[in-house]
Write an enzyme that holds these catalytic residues in place. Structure first.
Site, PDB file in Angstrom:
ATOM      1  N   LEU A 269      -1.315   0.478   6.275  1.00  0.00           N
ATOM      2  CA  LEU A 269      -0.422   1.474   5.701  1.00  0.00           C
ATOM      3  C   LEU A 269       0.402   2.165   6.783  1.00  0.00           C
ATOM      4  O   LEU A 269      -0.104   2.482   7.858  1.00  0.00           O
ATOM      5  CB  LEU A 269      -1.226   2.520   4.921  1.00  0.00           C
ATOM      6  CG  LEU A 269      -2.065   2.004   3.755  1.00  0.00           C
ATOM      7  CD1 LEU A 269      -2.740   3.168   3.040  1.00  0.00           C
ATOM      8  CD2 LEU A 269      -1.222   1.186   2.776  1.00  0.00           C
TER       9      LEU A 269
ATOM     10  N   GLY B  30      -5.020  -1.624   5.740  1.00  0.00           N
ATOM     11  CA  GLY B  30      -4.320  -2.204   4.595  1.00  0.00           C
ATOM     12  C   GLY B  30      -4.004  -3.670   4.774  1.00  0.00           C
ATOM     13  O   GLY B  30      -3.916  -4.421   3.795  1.00  0.00           O
TER      14      GLY B  30
ATOM     15  N   ASN C  16     -10.712  -0.091   8.954  1.00  0.00           N
ATOM     16  CA  ASN C  16     -11.072   0.858  10.004  1.00  0.00           C
ATOM     17  C   ASN C  16     -10.588   2.274   9.727  1.00  0.00           C
ATOM     18  O   ASN C  16     -10.415   3.069  10.655  1.00  0.00           O
ATOM     19  CB  ASN C  16     -10.499   0.385  11.343  1.00  0.00           C
ATOM     20  CG  ASN C  16      -8.987   0.351  11.364  1.00  0.00           C
ATOM     21  OD1 ASN C  16      -8.367  -0.045  10.390  1.00  0.00           O
ATOM     22  ND2 ASN C  16      -8.389   0.763  12.477  1.00  0.00           N
ATOM     23  N   GLU C  17     -10.375   2.614   8.458  1.00  0.00           N
ATOM     24  CA  GLU C  17      -9.826   3.923   8.109  1.00  0.00           C
ATOM     25  C   GLU C  17     -10.626   5.077   8.683  1.00  0.00           C
ATOM     26  O   GLU C  17     -10.071   6.126   9.045  1.00  0.00           O
ATOM     27  CB  GLU C  17      -9.739   4.059   6.576  1.00  0.00           C
ATOM     28  CG  GLU C  17      -8.572   3.314   5.943  1.00  0.00           C
ATOM     29  CD  GLU C  17      -8.838   1.852   5.713  1.00  0.00           C
ATOM     30  OE1 GLU C  17      -7.986   1.172   5.130  1.00  0.00           O
ATOM     31  OE2 GLU C  17      -9.919   1.369   6.134  1.00  0.00           O
TER      32      GLU C  17
END
Length: 309
Positions: free
Chosen positions: A115, A160, A184-185
């Site tokens: 994202l 994303g 890996n957010e």
């Protein structure tokens, strides 16, 4: 269909109808495609259409399309990118000549960086709403597609970008230990939404997904293969050849049997987002609007600027 038209349709109904072309058993089944031509060549004579960030080539003789991400430097998933991607998937889904799509990148060393952080930092509630609805729409179209979808991951694919690969039926990654993939957010202080999590769990299992999500792991290609996050590793120069061979194997089966099986396996996950779509948007807006999250995103963007300089 123009991007504005797609946005209006999403805005009115909250969701576009998925897989709206006629069922496969209502049309003749063509023979499976032959394996790809030599690496580096296009999929034979084909129709193509291209937007700013997405390039599509459809070989109508084999029924196989190729979608290439072409948004340098890192194919970040901006609102424009997501809208173009959804439009491209819709066009192919509605084209009776198309049975499968290979998704890859035209940008060296990167599949997609995930994202676009700038879409989530310092914007209005209206913008966050439009952006998150576009993220949802992309996933609903890709995960719920009637087409065979093969991800040819030819570079790193965090967050994303990993979701796009996870949403495909099959994932082949270039055999390069410098390439990594994962949701890996958590490293950015962001919580992956439930439908990211559900997609991940369905691929690698609960325990691997739980550990990977909590720690925000990016898995190098060999480790990703070991965990089942990707199905195969191949030398980068053979990636497209292998993707075409896998596609031919999947398309050798009757469409209706494969499609109904795919729907049976994925319907509960898709339905869960559709049922809670507006709630998911509100949760995203509440979360991303927090000053602590905005501060974290600003720090990350500053770090990226320093790296570039």
């Amino acid at each position: 269909m123009a991007a504005a038209t797609l946005a209006r349709r999403i805005g009115r109904s909250g969701v576009l109808p998925l897989c709206c072309r006629p069922p496969a058993w209502d049309r003749p089944t063509r023979p499976p495609p032959s394996p790809l031509q030599p690496p580096g060549l296009p999929l034979a004579p084909c129709r193509s259409f291209s937007n700013n960030k997405i390039q599509v080539e459809l070989d109508e003789s084999s029924g196989v399309a190729m979608i290439k991400f072409k948004s340098p430097p890192v194919n970040s998933l901006s609102l424009e990118f997501l809208t173009e991607f959804s439009i491209s998937l819709e066009k192919l889904e509605n084209n009776r000549a198309c049975r499968g799509v290979i998704i890859t990148s035209a940008v060296p060393k990167i599949f997609s960086s995930g994202l676009d952080i700038t879409e989530m930092c310092g914007k209005s509630v209206e913008h966050y709403t439009e952006f998150w609805r576009a993220v949802q729409e992309m996933w609903l179209r890709l995960y719920g597609s009637n087409m065979v979808t093969v991800a040819a991951v030819n570079g790193s694919s965090p967050a994303g970008g990993c979701l796009i690969a996870l949403s495909c039926d099959y994932r082949i990654m270039a055999e390069n230990p410098k390439f990594s993939i994962g949701l890996n957010e958590a490293q950015l202080g962001i919580v992956a939404p439930f439908w990211f999590k559900d997609t991940f769990v369905n691929v690698v299992g609960h325990r691997i997904a739980e550990r990977s999500l909590q720690l925000g792991f990016l898995h190098p290609a060999p480790e990703a293969h070991k965990l089942g996050l990707v199905d195969e590793l191949v030398p980068e120069e053979k990636l497209m050849e292998k993707a075409a061979a896998v596609m031919a194997q999947w398309l050798a089966l009757p469409d209706h049997a494969r499609q109904l099986t795919k729907t049976m396996m994925r319907k509960a996950v898709l339905d869960r987002l559709v049922a809670h779509r507006e709630e998911d948007i509100k949760n995203f807006i509440t979360f991303v609007s927090k000053e602590s999250i905005q501060k974290s995103l600003r720090m990350y963007m500053e770090m990226l600027k320093k790296r570039k300089s």
